[in-house]
Scaffold this motif. Structure first.
Motif, mmCIF file in Angstrom:
data_model
loop_
_atom_site.group_PDB
_atom_site.id
_atom_site.type_symbol
_atom_site.label_atom_id
_atom_site.label_comp_id
_atom_site.label_asym_id
_atom_site.label_seq_id
_atom_site.Cartn_x
_atom_site.Cartn_y
_atom_site.Cartn_z
ATOM 1 N N ALA A 1 0.991 -1.295 -0.437
ATOM 2 C CA ALA A 1 -0.122 -0.155 0.104
ATOM 3 C C ALA A 1 1.104 1.051 -0.080
ATOM 4 C CB ALA A 1 -1.559 -0.424 1.092
ATOM 5 N N GLU A 2 1.958 1.124 0.641
ATOM 6 C CA GLU A 2 3.064 2.614 0.649
ATOM 7 C C GLU A 2 3.363 2.261 -0.325
ATOM 8 O OE1 GLU A 2 4.820 5.310 3.536
ATOM 9 O OE2 GLU A 2 3.210 3.930 3.688
ATOM 10 N N PHE A 3 3.454 1.563 -1.427
ATOM 11 C CA PHE A 3 4.857 1.753 -2.380
ATOM 12 C C PHE A 3 4.748 1.669 -3.994
ATOM 13 C CE2 PHE A 3 7.670 1.066 1.341
ATOM 14 C CZ PHE A 3 8.889 2.408 1.426
ATOM 15 N N GLY A 4 3.395 0.813 -3.438
ATOM 16 C CA GLY A 4 2.530 0.604 -5.093
ATOM 17 C C GLY A 4 3.211 -0.903 -5.086
ATOM 18 N N LEU A 5 3.187 -1.139 -5.147
ATOM 19 C CA LEU A 5 4.304 -2.831 -5.585
ATOM 20 C C LEU A 5 3.571 -4.102 -5.364
ATOM 21 C CD1 LEU A 5 7.012 -2.656 -2.554
ATOM 22 C CD2 LEU A 5 6.783 -1.550 -4.309
ATOM 23 N N GLY A 6 3.704 -5.062 -6.911
ATOM 24 C CA GLY A 6 3.634 -5.424 -7.096
ATOM 25 C C GLY A 6 4.184 -7.322 -6.151
ATOM 26 N N TYR A 7 3.056 -8.162 -7.279
ATOM 27 C CA TYR A 7 3.991 -8.863 -6.265
ATOM 28 C C TYR A 7 5.227 -9.594 -6.441
ATOM 29 C CZ TYR A 7 -0.773 -9.851 -4.915
ATOM 30 O OH TYR A 7 -2.486 -10.107 -4.253
ATOM 31 N N VAL A 8 5.508 -9.373 -7.948
ATOM 32 C CA VAL A 8 7.454 -9.949 -8.018
ATOM 33 C C VAL A 8 7.988 -8.662 -7.249
ATOM 34 C CG1 VAL A 8 8.798 -9.390 -10.386
ATOM 35 C CG2 VAL A 8 6.286 -10.448 -10.522
ATOM 36 N N ALA A 9 7.028 -7.413 -6.886
ATOM 37 C CA ALA A 9 8.390 -6.554 -6.319
ATOM 38 C C ALA A 9 8.511 -7.047 -5.202
ATOM 39 C CB ALA A 9 7.766 -5.531 -7.015
ATOM 40 N N LEU A 10 7.254 -7.416 -4.154
ATOM 41 C CA LEU A 10 6.939 -7.850 -3.204
ATOM 42 C C LEU A 10 8.043 -8.467 -2.749
ATOM 43 C CD1 LEU A 10 3.281 -7.253 -2.621
ATOM 44 C CD2 LEU A 10 4.716 -5.941 -1.300
ATOM 45 N N VAL B 1 -6.843 -26.860 1.372
ATOM 46 C CA VAL B 1 -8.046 -26.107 2.008
ATOM 47 C C VAL B 1 -7.820 -24.678 2.433
ATOM 48 C CG1 VAL B 1 -9.175 -26.593 4.372
ATOM 49 C CG2 VAL B 1 -7.908 -28.291 2.779
ATOM 50 N N VAL B 2 -6.532 -24.399 2.809
ATOM 51 C CA VAL B 2 -7.074 -23.013 3.343
ATOM 52 C C VAL B 2 -7.490 -22.257 2.460
ATOM 53 C CG1 VAL B 2 -5.133 -21.362 4.141
ATOM 54 C CG2 VAL B 2 -5.072 -23.110 4.910
ATOM 55 N N ILE B 3 -7.184 -22.442 1.704
ATOM 56 C CA ILE B 3 -7.504 -21.171 -0.291
ATOM 57 C C ILE B 3 -9.079 -21.165 -0.164
ATOM 58 C CG2 ILE B 3 -7.596 -21.623 -2.930
ATOM 59 C CD1 ILE B 3 -4.275 -22.081 -2.896
ATOM 60 N N VAL B 4 -9.501 -21.908 -0.381
ATOM 61 C CA VAL B 4 -11.062 -22.522 -0.389
ATOM 62 C C VAL B 4 -11.921 -21.928 1.322
ATOM 63 C CG1 VAL B 4 -10.415 -24.116 -2.179
ATOM 64 C CG2 VAL B 4 -11.169 -24.857 0.192
ATOM 65 N N LEU B 5 -11.576 -22.455 2.027
ATOM 66 C CA LEU B 5 -12.597 -22.217 3.294
ATOM 67 C C LEU B 5 -12.186 -20.164 3.085
ATOM 68 C CD1 LEU B 5 -10.959 -25.231 5.497
ATOM 69 C CD2 LEU B 5 -13.026 -24.474 4.650
ATOM 70 N N PRO C 1 -0.960 -13.437 3.900
ATOM 71 C CA PRO C 1 -1.527 -12.262 3.678
ATOM 72 C C PRO C 1 -2.488 -12.215 3.361
ATOM 73 C CG PRO C 1 0.509 -12.089 3.207
ATOM 74 C CD PRO C 1 0.396 -13.217 3.662
ATOM 75 N N PHE C 2 -2.358 -12.068 2.078
ATOM 76 C CA PHE C 2 -3.136 -11.569 0.763
ATOM 77 C C PHE C 2 -4.602 -12.808 0.322
ATOM 78 C CE2 PHE C 2 0.663 -9.621 -0.456
ATOM 79 C CZ PHE C 2 0.975 -8.664 -0.222
ATOM 80 N N LEU C 3 -3.966 -13.804 0.801
ATOM 81 C CA LEU C 3 -5.105 -15.012 0.891
ATOM 82 C C LEU C 3 -6.443 -13.940 2.011
ATOM 83 C CD1 LEU C 3 -3.575 -17.958 -0.191
ATOM 84 C CD2 LEU C 3 -5.232 -16.108 -1.416
ATOM 85 N N LEU C 4 -5.130 -13.724 3.008
ATOM 86 C CA LEU C 4 -6.624 -13.548 4.495
ATOM 87 C C LEU C 4 -7.714 -12.212 4.402
ATOM 88 C CD1 LEU C 4 -3.710 -15.082 6.917
ATOM 89 C CD2 LEU C 4 -6.279 -15.915 6.341
ATOM 90 N N VAL C 5 -6.523 -11.361 3.567
ATOM 91 C CA VAL C 5 -7.258 -10.096 3.513
ATOM 92 C C VAL C 5 -8.765 -10.535 2.520
ATOM 93 C CG1 VAL C 5 -7.265 -8.038 2.422
ATOM 94 C CG2 VAL C 5 -5.142 -8.495 3.802
ATOM 95 N N VAL D 1 -1.656 -14.799 -12.275
ATOM 96 C CA VAL D 1 -2.542 -15.549 -11.509
ATOM 97 C C VAL D 1 -3.874 -14.871 -10.270
ATOM 98 C CG1 VAL D 1 -2.479 -17.360 -13.717
ATOM 99 C CG2 VAL D 1 -1.409 -17.183 -11.207
ATOM 100 N N GLY D 2 -2.749 -14.398 -9.510
ATOM 101 C CA GLY D 2 -3.315 -13.786 -8.551
ATOM 102 C C GLY D 2 -3.229 -14.338 -7.628
ATOM 103 N N PRO D 3 -3.112 -14.687 -6.043
ATOM 104 C CA PRO D 3 -2.707 -14.764 -4.744
ATOM 105 C C PRO D 3 -3.257 -16.522 -4.635
ATOM 106 C CG PRO D 3 -4.096 -12.657 -3.888
ATOM 107 C CD PRO D 3 -3.928 -13.010 -5.941
ATOM 108 N N SER D 4 -4.189 -16.750 -5.117
ATOM 109 C CA SER D 4 -5.156 -18.603 -4.795
ATOM 110 C C SER D 4 -4.277 -19.526 -5.802
ATOM 111 C CB SER D 4 -6.469 -17.576 -4.830
ATOM 112 O OG SER D 4 -7.095 -17.183 -4.568
ATOM 113 N N TRP D 5 -4.226 -18.893 -6.868
ATOM 114 C CA TRP D 5 -3.252 -20.310 -8.029
ATOM 115 C C TRP D 5 -2.380 -19.850 -7.426
ATOM 116 C CZ3 TRP D 5 -5.935 -23.641 -10.270
ATOM 117 C CH2 TRP D 5 -7.464 -23.318 -10.269
#
Length: 415
Positions: A57-66, A312-316, A255-259, A382-386
């Motif tokens: 949120a602070e630096f506008g980073l994508g997942y590659v950058a993170l 299981v964590v992904i789908v619940l 953390p992104f799945l939980l958010v 493809v997003g955090p879930s995949w």
């Protein structure tokens, strides 16, 4: 005396004896200092996961950058372990451990004071460089203190790292609800300075080189002169690399799945504490289960369990997913406990200390490389879930390698 080694095997030394210059009155202090240091540094490592959504949120980073931001810390931690061992021979183990802890604390202080992304990245690399000292050097100093009775204390040392993972990330998550992230990192840095002072006060001075060589010979778990197969050790390292790649590949996206499921930052910190508590139990349980049921069965069980729990964590939804996290942590860390205990059995030429340094460097280094080059782009695509599902597939990829290693494993040593 010729009977000394036989009397000391399997327990701490007699009060009048020494191993590597460390008297028997010192092992408890040595173990306490090493555990305290391990808890701090492992807490520092997992703290990054809690900070990733904040930095996004602070630096506008994508997942590659993170993933790259995290890899700056882990890459420095992995790549500098063998140089840290060389430095310890010149300056002494205690000095390097204390300086490493001070450097890690200073890195987090600099991260808190940084005004931009470049400063943050530089600070994390410095913090990772400081943390590179503790795994190989603390393990060596425990081995010198306890001789052939070091297996149990080394297990306690590994367990302490998970206590740090269970404590520091949720503490930071809680503090983030009341303070900005820069202030939180400065407080965390202050904790590191306190630990550095404690390590300096508790840890004995480094013995001379001749005493250290004698200690390594006494601490070696192999007394039969056998030379294990290099091919077996290579497979073990490959298994460790896959296992260590699957763990951060999932935790980066947790953390992104939980958010996405509606979790607040404080809940994310609690989630990592649940994973860490399960991980601590996994290290304690599977170290013994590996001896009882065999390395092959234990590793296949933990990797299959890891893959299933990730899916299981992904789908619940959020509540049930949190309930699953301790079991996921148990499986995630259970494999590493079994693998670490197998390193001495397959150490090339019986050189256990060097084998551990290679194993730590390769497995942590593989984790640092895989996250930004493989799983980061996948998350953006493809997003955090995949991407988390790909981590489950990575865990399952261990199974065929473990089946290939099984014939090369020596018969279990008697209890």
């Amino acid at each position: 005396m010729p009977t000394t080694a036989g009397r000391t095997e399997g327990r701490a030394l007699d009060p009048t004896q020494q191993v590597g210059g460390i008297t028997a009155s010192q092992p408890t202090r040595t173990l306490t200092a090493a555990c305290l240091n391990h808890a701090l540094h492992d807490g520092y490592t997992d703290l990054i996961y809690v900070m990733l959504p904040v930095w996004q949120a602070e630096f506008g980073l994508g997942y590659v950058a993170l993933a790259l931001v995290r890899s700056l810390y882990v890459g420095a931690l992995a790549g500098l372990q063998m140089p840290a061992a060389v430095l310890a021979r010149a300056l002494g183990t205690r000095s390097v451990l204390v300086l490493g802890t001070v450097l890690s604390a200073g890195g987090y202080a600099l991260a808190g004071a940084s005004g931009g992304l470049i400063g943050l990245c530089t600070a994390l690399a410095l913090a990772g460089a400081g943390s590179s000292t503790q795994h190989p050097l603390a393990s060596a100093v425990i081995a010198r203190a306890y001789g052939r009775g070091a297996r149990g204390p080394l297990g306690t040392y590994n367990f302490a790292g998970d206590l740090g993972k269970a404590a520091l990330p949720p503490l930071a998550g809680l503090l983030l609800t009341a303070a900005d992230w820069r202030s939180v990192l400065c407080l965390v840095a202050g904790l590191g300075l306190v630990v550095a002072i404690g390590v300096a006060g508790l840890l004995p001075r480094e013995p001379g080189a001749r005493d250290a060589m004698k200690a390594r010979a006494q601490a070696s778990p192999r007394g039969d002169g056998a030379v294990p197969h290099r091919a077996g050790f290579g497979l073990l390292v490959a298994i460790g690399m896959l296992d260590n790649a699957a763990r951060p590949a999932f935790l980066i996206y947790l953390p992104f799945l939980l958010v996405e499921k509606g979790a607040a930052l404080s809940t994310v910190g609690i989630a990592f504490a649940l994973v860490a508590v399960g991980g601590a139990l996994g290290k304690a349980a599977f170290g013994r289960l590996g001896e009882r049921f065999g390395v092959t069965r234990s590793v296949i069980l933990t990797e299959a369990g890891t893959a299933a729990a990730i899916l299981v964590v992904i789908v619940l939804p959020l509540g049930p997913a949190l309930v699953v996290l301790p079991g996921l942590g148990l499986m995630l860390n259970g494999t590493s406990s079994v693998l670490y205990g197998t390193v001495p059995d397959l150490a090339p030429g019986g050189r256990v200390e060097r084998a551990f340094a290679i194993f730590y460097t390769c497995t942590l280094g593989g984790s640092a490389v895989a996250a930004p080059l493989l799983y980061g782009p996948l998350g953006d695509a493809v997003g955090p879930s995949w991407a988390a599902a790909a981590a489950a597939a990575t865990a399952l990829a261990v199974v065929p390698l473990m089946l290939a290693l099984a014939p090369r494993l020596a018969a279990p040593r008697p209890a």
